[in-house]
Design a protein around this motif. Structure first.
Motif, mmCIF file in Angstrom:
data_model
loop_
_atom_site.group_PDB
_atom_site.id
_atom_site.type_symbol
_atom_site.label_atom_id
_atom_site.label_comp_id
_atom_site.label_asym_id
_atom_site.label_seq_id
_atom_site.Cartn_x
_atom_site.Cartn_y
_atom_site.Cartn_z
ATOM 1 N N THR A 188 61.259 0.304 -62.408
ATOM 2 C CA THR A 188 61.566 0.182 -60.979
ATOM 3 C C THR A 188 60.375 0.598 -60.125
ATOM 4 O O THR A 188 60.071 -0.032 -59.113
ATOM 5 N N ASN A 189 59.706 1.662 -60.531
ATOM 6 C CA ASN A 189 58.529 2.101 -59.786
ATOM 7 C C ASN A 189 57.441 1.034 -59.832
ATOM 8 O O ASN A 189 56.776 0.740 -58.828
ATOM 9 N N GLY A 190 57.276 0.420 -60.991
ATOM 10 C CA GLY A 190 56.275 -0.625 -61.126
ATOM 11 C C GLY A 190 56.587 -1.860 -60.309
ATOM 12 O O GLY A 190 55.684 -2.497 -59.750
ATOM 13 N N ALA A 191 57.870 -2.193 -60.192
ATOM 14 C CA ALA A 191 58.259 -3.394 -59.453
ATOM 15 C C ALA A 191 57.913 -3.298 -57.973
ATOM 16 O O ALA A 191 57.698 -4.323 -57.306
ATOM 17 N N LEU A 192 57.841 -2.077 -57.450
ATOM 18 C CA LEU A 192 57.578 -1.897 -56.019
ATOM 19 C C LEU A 192 56.102 -1.722 -55.697
ATOM 20 O O LEU A 192 55.740 -1.558 -54.527
ATOM 21 N N GLN A 193 55.269 -1.785 -56.712
ATOM 22 C CA GLN A 193 53.832 -1.717 -56.431
ATOM 23 C C GLN A 193 53.378 -3.006 -55.750
ATOM 24 O O GLN A 193 53.792 -4.095 -56.129
ATOM 25 N N ARG A 194 52.624 -2.845 -54.708
ATOM 26 C CA ARG A 194 52.026 -3.959 -53.947
ATOM 27 C C ARG A 194 53.046 -4.750 -53.119
ATOM 28 O O ARG A 194 52.721 -5.804 -52.587
ATOM 29 N N ILE A 195 54.293 -4.273 -53.056
ATOM 30 C CA ILE A 195 55.254 -4.854 -52.122
ATOM 31 C C ILE A 195 55.961 -3.710 -51.401
ATOM 32 O O ILE A 195 55.953 -2.557 -51.847
ATOM 33 N N ASP A 196 56.575 -4.024 -50.278
ATOM 34 C CA ASP A 196 57.170 -2.994 -49.432
ATOM 35 C C ASP A 196 58.657 -2.757 -49.728
ATOM 36 O O ASP A 196 59.129 -1.617 -49.692
ATOM 37 N N PHE A 197 59.396 -3.827 -49.975
ATOM 38 C CA PHE A 197 60.833 -3.738 -50.234
ATOM 39 C C PHE A 197 61.220 -4.827 -51.220
ATOM 40 O O PHE A 197 60.448 -5.751 -51.482
ATOM 41 N N ILE A 198 62.429 -4.735 -51.736
ATOM 42 C CA ILE A 198 62.985 -5.762 -52.617
ATOM 43 C C ILE A 198 64.362 -6.156 -52.092
ATOM 44 O O ILE A 198 65.168 -5.301 -51.712
ATOM 45 N N LEU A 199 64.625 -7.458 -52.074
ATOM 46 C CA LEU A 199 65.943 -8.007 -51.761
ATOM 47 C C LEU A 199 66.551 -8.577 -53.041
ATOM 48 O O LEU A 199 65.843 -9.139 -53.879
ATOM 49 N N SER A 200 67.871 -8.453 -53.161
ATOM 50 C CA SER A 200 68.573 -9.030 -54.310
ATOM 51 C C SER A 200 70.046 -9.125 -53.984
ATOM 52 O O SER A 200 70.511 -8.545 -52.989
ATOM 53 N N PRO A 201 70.824 -9.810 -54.810
ATOM 54 C CA PRO A 201 72.278 -9.674 -54.691
ATOM 55 C C PRO A 201 72.692 -8.238 -55.007
ATOM 56 O O PRO A 201 71.974 -7.507 -55.703
#
Length: 463
Positions: free
Chosen positions: A362-375
């Motif tokens: 999860t920490n890696g997924a947020l690198q270089r982006i600000d937020f995440i959208l999903s269902p």
């Protein structure tokens, strides 16, 4: 003044302060709605109208003296049943436990009472808070107010049903795998899972948080001022920050926002849900954000490992109960846990290690982006009397693949209403931020709420 029960929490408190509205009149209106609706919705436990009216009269007297206790004085609030209130039993949704009175208020309740809130009822949850359902061996079957044949989700089932049915704007649930966001998503509420440790809780456990479930983002902001204040009993709590929760919508121009439409495992996303979330993402793009499709953070070994660890933990807890008490546990839960008897210590330990794999992912997924959208929820809805969207204790967590990683990763995540399914049930958009950026998630949620517009068709079952 129009229907006082349609006011936001901040509007109600403001009207108390200016004496345009009495806490007694508001409580009487709320009690009337609950009494008219509750036979169908079944969201509450320990609903005590006479006590609530007595507390409302005391609040009214304080406002007349110009001396309210705090920012929530006279404001009705519900808390999830497994959040302890002094002197009341804490059955945690199951008929298996003795009804011993709690010796003290849990941190969340203590902070609410300090600020003058009136806890007029507690809300239902399934056995041990272990289901995303309104099904319980102790409580009545809680139903989704949008369609009483459908499930509100859980485990903060009663909180979601109460919020959608109009039992006041302020409700508090808990979330260890999605138990605030999942039911908020299926009932149209805003549900915030704060960063781990932001809201002190007791008892604490890996990934477990308390958070608001409210009709609007601003309602949640109002209650966060209170419930985030420190309490020594939570050894996992973050250092207290006096944050300004009264946030406005953020300018999304230039933000990089990931769009995750594949959870990596679990149930497939229903077409209705996919379409609503994609449309919501397009709204962010139209307002200046860059939407970047991203892959999942969860894997099958992660989800199955967590399942093994939780089964083993619950099996161990269950073995401490007398045999007769074990027989009173919801059969679905008992069957789910029983398979842990066959697990080896190595399998359990490996399962627990998957928590750390999720933290890294999860920490890696947020690198270089600000937020995440999903269902939030992959499924549109499911039957009120089912224990989960699969109703299969061998596949218990197939519906939490979008939500549980952020509990283990400790990031703030919210559910906000983004459309209606063909079954007439709300669809939730999940907004995830970096660890400790709770205000960022709130601001982004406020922005989307403003673009979407207010919800004006909340279901009512007053007869």
């Amino acid at each position: 003044m129009h229907n006082i029960l349609d006011l936001t929490a901040r509007q109600v408190v403001s009207a108390f302060t200016t004496k345009e509205l009495s806490p007694v009149d508001y409580m009487q209106a709320l009690i009337a709605r609950v009494e008219a609706s509750e036979p169908w919705v079944q969201a509450l436990w320990l609903f005590r109208p006479e006590m609530a009216l007595e507390m409302a009269r005391a609040s009214e007297a304080r406002y007349l003296r110009g001396a309210p206790l705090g920012p929530l004085d006279g404001m009705p609030v519900t808390v999830k049943e497994l959040i302890a209130t002094k002197g009341d039993p804490v059955p945690t949704g199951t008929a298996a436990l003795p009804l011993d009175p709690a010796r003290e208020d849990a941190p969340t309740v203590a902070r609410l009472r300090e600020d003058g809130a009136i806890i007029f009822a507690k809300t239902t949850c399934p056995d041990f808070g272990m289901l995303s359902s309104g099904l319980s061996s102790f409580h009545e079957l809680s139903r989704n107010p949008w369609d009483l044949s459908q499930n509100p989700g859980g485990s903060s089932a009663g909180a979601a049903a109460a919020g959608a049915a109009g039992y006041g704007p302020l409700h508090v649930g808990t979330d260890i795998g999605g138990s605030v966001r999942l039911p908020a998503g299926w009932t149209g509420l805003f549900g915030l899972k704060p960063s781990f440790g932001r809201v002190p809780i007791d008892p604490y456990y890996t990934g477990r948080v308390a958070g608001p479930m409210t009709p609007t983002v601003d309602d949640a902001a109002l209650i966060m001022h209170s419930i985030t204040r420190p309490d020594w009993r939570d050894a996992t709590a973050l250092a207290y920050e006096r944050l300004d929760w009264d946030v406005g919508p953020t300018n999304v121009q230039g933000l990089k926002i990931g769009l995750m439409m594949d959870a990596g495992c679990g149930l497939p996303v229903d077409p209705d849900v996919r379409e609503a979330v994609a449309k919501a993402a397009m709204t962010f793009e139209e307002n200046g954000a860059t939407i970047i499709p991203i892959g999942p953070v969860l894997t099958r070994p992660m989800l199955d490992g967590l399942d093994r660890a939780w089964r083993a933990r619950f099996w161990g807890l269950m073995q401490k109960l007398p045999a007769q008490a074990q027989d009173r546990i919801l059969p679905y839960i008992r069957q789910w846990a029983a398979s842990a008897a066959m697990l080896s210590p190595i399998e359990v330990a490996d399962g627990y290690e998957q928590i750390y794999a999720m933290k890294r992912a999860t920490n890696g997924a947020l690198q270089r982006i600000d937020f995440i959208l999903s269902p939030v929820n992959p499924k549109r809805s499911f039957a009120a009397d089912w224990a989960s969207p699969t109703n299969d204790p061998t596949r218990p967590f197939e519906h939490i693949a979008f939500t549980v990683p952020w509990n283990m990763g400790e990031q703030p995540a919210a559910s906000i209403h983004c459309g209606m399914s063909s079954t007439g049930i709300p669809i939730g958009l999940q907004i995830v931020g970096h660890r400790h950026d709770d205000l960022g998630v709130m601001r982004l949620s406020r922005a989307y709420e403003e673009w979407r517009g207010p919800i004006t068709n909340w279901p009512r079952h007053e007869r």
